[in-house]
Scaffold this active site. Structure first.
Site, PDB file in Angstrom:
ATOM      1  CG  HIS A   1      21.546  13.536  48.688  1.00  0.00           C
ATOM      2  ND1 HIS A   1      22.506  12.939  49.463  1.00  0.00           N
ATOM      3  CD2 HIS A   1      22.111  13.708  47.471  1.00  0.00           C
ATOM      4  CE1 HIS A   1      23.602  12.768  48.740  1.00  0.00           C
ATOM      5  NE2 HIS A   1      23.388  13.222  47.527  1.00  0.00           N
TER       6      HIS A   1
ATOM      7  NE  ARG B   1      25.236   6.756  49.745  1.00  0.00           N
ATOM      8  CZ  ARG B   1      24.502   6.343  48.728  1.00  0.00           C
ATOM      9  NH1 ARG B   1      24.329   5.048  48.513  1.00  0.00           N
ATOM     10  NH2 ARG B   1      23.915   7.194  47.928  1.00  0.00           N
TER      11      ARG B   1
END
Ligand SMILES: Cc1cc2nc3c(=O)[nH]c(=O)nc-3n(C[C@H](O)[C@H](O)[C@H](O)COP(=O)(O)OP(=O)(O)OC[C@H]3O[C@@H](n4cnc5c(N)ncnc54)[C@H](O)[C@@H]3O)c2cc1C
Ligand code: SF4
Ligand code: SF4
Ligand code: FES
Lengths: 573, 242
Positions: free
Chosen positions: A239, A260
């Site tokens: 991740h 993000r």
């Protein structure tokens, strides 16, 4: 000799996460069967299903389709998934969502019209992720745990960890397991007609790792030691944005991908938005594997933060906005003494999930009779890379399937006696650390393993690194076999648990490193800087691993392209 | 670590079962949690220390302890933020201690069992999830009480739990309200029976000890108030008793 308790059951389930509880619920739908569930931690509280934040992929919307979910999963998995297993996943996930809601009382977030809300998640061509805020796993596991505890025919043994599988002497069928009762420091032998591995993988042998702390790839290693066929062990997913909290256990806590998506910047120590070098079009919104690799390369090039990560900054959206959009994430960073809403936080890629594991067929059979596997312990569903939201779908769908199949198949299956020598050998091996008066220190070795795997078998790999890692792992394995732990307090002996975790993690690390060395191309989560391209001509296949006479045997096995072949684009559905 | 440290006083169990306290000096960093302090003690000072944890991020609800007498999740409590000279860490109350800080949650979950905590489908196995709008009034009440991680902090904080063995406790009653208001649940009035009566919701004196310690910001006291109205007046409409 220690006192050993014995129990007999029709079905033994190892693990109490999504796969384990659903298997037990389904198996106990059939009256008259005795089901035992052994859990290393507490039922429904240990494991990673509990920690699912993002959500659950299932086709519910009329404009979405099973075929689309199927293709998205194969594309994500770089086409080495077992297509029959994926077909089961995508077909049964919608029913499982309904079952979770209608039978166990889960309640997922709704659209204004009362239908289930689905959100976007990376790598999917349709918004199909079912969720409960950003705490989906709690919603699912609290209901499943409660439902299971209400079943009288199920015996739940909490804080009992499996330390060895048992086979009968005649046929080599798996007929139960040896459990260590963590609370008392004693052993229980469970004889069973069917045994399910649902221990949830968990690649925690890296400096940074996201899974719940008790997981240590136990099920996969137990299966390997019993002689079952494994595959795709090189496929470890990282991740990209786990929180760096030096010196704290909160290290590796996931900061969700939505940050993000919402416009967070990734910066190196020079203040550069380095994603411009790796994916100038998508920048921070690029896929998990590319962002992980970019962060890793910045860090190893010496452009990392003091804590060994990179900066994630979303504070330019304004404090109020960040607090409103990501309350859970803000709380998490504040708990660690940082503040996502007002400044950058340090993040780093962290080992998250293992796509590889035990080879299963469409009924969760492993290659050993009597032994079944489901969830993260099993291989094939996710291929070379897992899409967010397909993990909990896999564990619930295949856990339920395994429960049904075992209940069906144990009827008429003979009750076989475990080999007493094997029982003895497992207990002997497990108690080794307690018998020594002097020996290695478990924490020192765990630290070394984690640094080694991070540096040489991590996000970016190459031949010389992998060879060096294998040599070091051989040494670590010997030293791990000489660990000594305290024995003054046998009940809840955490140090002893760590020694057993170490033993399992080192064994699994060898499988990962050897498979990674074997696959001389890059695909999905596996990146070789000496072979940076995907090579479909030679490597559209799985790497299988099995314990053989001279040690580990690795082989290529063509990927199961039973429905669609990416090379010809032909579709045979 | 910058040389700063704190004294952590930990409740321990002797081999003969006797309980005692032991002091440890733990380095203090800006991010050190109580769980980190326990891990530090375990690794560097005393390998026999026993405590429980899994997720390390306030999701599993297994690391509950009392910190200076107040129930907290060890993984989500910063050591530096705890007031006082010494930080005392003890196991949760009203539960048998297995060793040191590890308790047996058995009584807590058996108390849950009293309210029949498992969902009973009203419409047996409907193929489609029920259509319920997010602004449904019952649902809005449930939403406020839903995210319980069954950590038992409230159970430990509740004095009534300690004095009335039949009392299911705040978490169980909080969960009961969620089921009673869930129109997909078919247990109906049956579920209210064990909740009524002197050992049920009426035993609660409403002093908020449970709500004060809930790490998820839930309000079991409020849920119990709602339950009292439900059992007293029987009917409900739009999430509130009428
Ligand atoms: C932080 C985090 C977030 C995630 N978010 C998502 C998401 O949003 N969507 C998604 O789809 N997937 C997500 N995943 C992945 C997902 O959690 C897993 O794919 C899935 O839950 C695995 O389920 P499982 O039942 O196989 O294992 P788990 O749920 O991990 O359960 C394993 C169980 O086995 C027990 N066990 C371990 N070893 C032994 C032993 N030796 N003996 C007995 N018992 C043992 C453990 O204690 C535990 O009870 C996430 C994972 C993590 C770590
Ligand atoms: S408000 Fe009621 S349930 Fe909560 S602590 Fe007080 S007596 Fe216990
Ligand atoms: S109500 Fe709060 S304190 Fe009580 S068990 Fe649930 S989460 Fe824990
Ligand atoms: S360790 Fe899971 S809540 Fe603290």
């Amino acid at each position: 000799m220690r006192a050993v308790e014995t129990l007999s059951a029709d079905i033994l389930i190892l693990g109490g996460g999504g796969a384990g509880t659903l298997a037990a619920l389904h198996a106990s739908n059939r009256p008259g069967l005795k089901v035992v569930v052994a859990v290393k931690g507490l039922l429904g509280k240990s494991g990673c299903t509990r920690m699912v934040q993002g959500g659950y992929n299932a086709v519910l919307h009329p404009d979405d389709s099973i075929e689309r979910h199927f293709l998205d999963t194969l594309r994500g998995g770089a086409f080495i998934n077992d297509q029959e297993l994926v077909w089961i996943l995508v077909n049964r996930a919608p029913q499982m969502v309904a079952e979770l809601e209608n039978r166990y009382g889960c309640f997922f977030d709704r659209n204004p019209d009362g239908t289930i809300h689905q959100k976007p998640f990376g790598g999917q061509t349709f918004d199909r992720t079912v969720h409960r805020g950003d705490l989906t796993g709690i919603e699912i596991m609290e209901r499943l745990r409660t439902a299971l505890l209400a079943r009288d025919s199920v015996l739940v043994l909490e804080e009992h960890r499996a330390v060895g599988l048992l086979r009968d002497r005649g046929q080599g069928r798996v007929c139960g397991a040896v459990l260590l009762n963590i609370r008392r420091g004693t052993f229980t032998v469970v004889q069973a007609r069917a045994t399910l591995l649902a221990t949830g993988g968990g690649p925690t042998m890296y400096r940074m790792a996201t899974p719940s702390r008790e997981k240590s790839l136990d099920g996969i290693v137990l299966a390997y030691q019993a002689g079952a066929l494994l595959m795709d062990m090189e496929m470890v997913q990282f991740h990209p944005t786990a929180l760096v909290v030096p010196g704290s256990e909160l290290n590796g806590a996931v900061l969700e991908e939505g940050l993000r998506g919402a416009g967070a910047h990734l910066l190196n120590s020079l203040g550069e938005r380095f994603m411009a070098r790796y994916d100038p079009d998508r920048m921070e919104r690029s896929t998990r594997d590319i962002v992980s690799r970019a962060c890793y390369l910045e860090i190893t090039a010496g452009r990392g933060t003091p804590g060994g990560g990179v900066w994630l900054d979303i504070s330019h959206l304004g404090r109020a906005t960040v607090e409103a959009l990501f309350p859970g994430m803000v709380e998490r960073t504040r708990a660690a003494g940082f503040d996502l809403a007002t400044g950058p936080v340090e993040v780093c890629p962290a080992a998250h999930f293992i796509m590889g594991g035990v080879v299963i067929d469409e009924s969760c059979h492993t290659t050993i009779p009597g032994l079944y596997a489901a969830g993260e312990d099993a291989a094939g569903v996710q291929g070379a890379n897992r899409l967010g939201g397909n993990g909990v779908a896999e564990s619930t769908v295949f856990g339920a399937l395994a429960g049904d199949v075992m209940a069906e198949e144990v009827v008429g299956t003979p009750r076989l006696e475990p080999d007493p020598h094997e029982v003895e050998a497992h207990i002997e091996a497990a108690t080794g650390p307690l018998r020594r008066d002097a020996g290695e220190d478990v924490y020192g070795l765990l630290d070394r393993l984690r640094e080694l795997m991070w540096a040489k078998v991590g996000v970016v790999r190459n031949r010389s690194g992998l060879e060096a890692a294998l040599a070091e792992l051989a040494e670590l394995k010997e030293r791990a076999a000489r660990v000594k732990t305290q024995k003054a307090a046998p009940a809840f002996n955490l140090e002893w648990q760590q020694a057993l975790n170490l033993r399992s993690l080192v064994a699994a690390s060898e499988l990962v490193a050897a498979s990674a060395l074997y696959r001389t191309e890059s695909r999905g989560a596996h990146y070789r800087e000496d072979f940076p391209d995907q090579d479909d001509e030679n490597w559209l296949c799985n790497v299988t691993a099995v314990r053989a006479e001279g040690g580990l045997r690795l082989e290529k096995r063509p990927a199961r392209l039973s429905r669609i072949n990416p090379l010809v684009g032909e579709r045979r559905q | 670590m910058n040389g700063r440290g704190r004294t952590v006083r930990v409740a321990r169990t002797a081999p003969d079962g006797r309980r005692y306290y032991e002091d440890f000096r733990v380095p203090l960093g800006p991010q050190t949690t109580i769980l980190d302090a326990l891990l530090y003690i375990h690794r560097h000072l005393d390998r026999t220390l026993a405590f429980r944890y899994a997720c390390r991020q306030a999701m599993c609800g297994t690391c509950g302890v009392r910190v200076n007498g107040v129930e907290r999740l060890a993984c989500y409590t910063l050591l530096g933020a705890v007031p006082g000279r010494v930080v005392t860490v003890e196991p949760l109350r009203h539960l048998p201690v297995i060793r040191d800080l590890v308790v047996d949650f058995g009584p807590f979950f058996r108390a849950w069992a009293a309210i029949r905590p498992a969902f009973v489908p009203a419409d047996n196995d409907g193929a489609e999830p029920a259509r319920i709008r997010p602004d449904d009034p019952d649902r809005r009440v449930i939403d406020r009480h839903r995210e319980c991680i069954s950590c038992g902090l409230c159970y430990s904080a509740c004095d009534v739990v300690g004095t009335r063995p039949g009392f299911p406790g705040p978490a169980a009653l909080n969960h009961a309200l969620c089921l009673v208001l869930d129109r997909r649940d078919g247990a109906g009035p049956d579920r209210l029976k064990p909740i009524d009566g002197p050992e049920g919701c009426w035993a609660c004196h409403g002093l908020l000890a449970c709500s004060n310690v809930c790490p998820k910001g839930l309000d079991p006291t409020g849920a119990i108030e709602d339950l009292k109205r439900l059992v007293a007046f029987g009917r409900r409409r739009n999430g509130v008793a009428v």
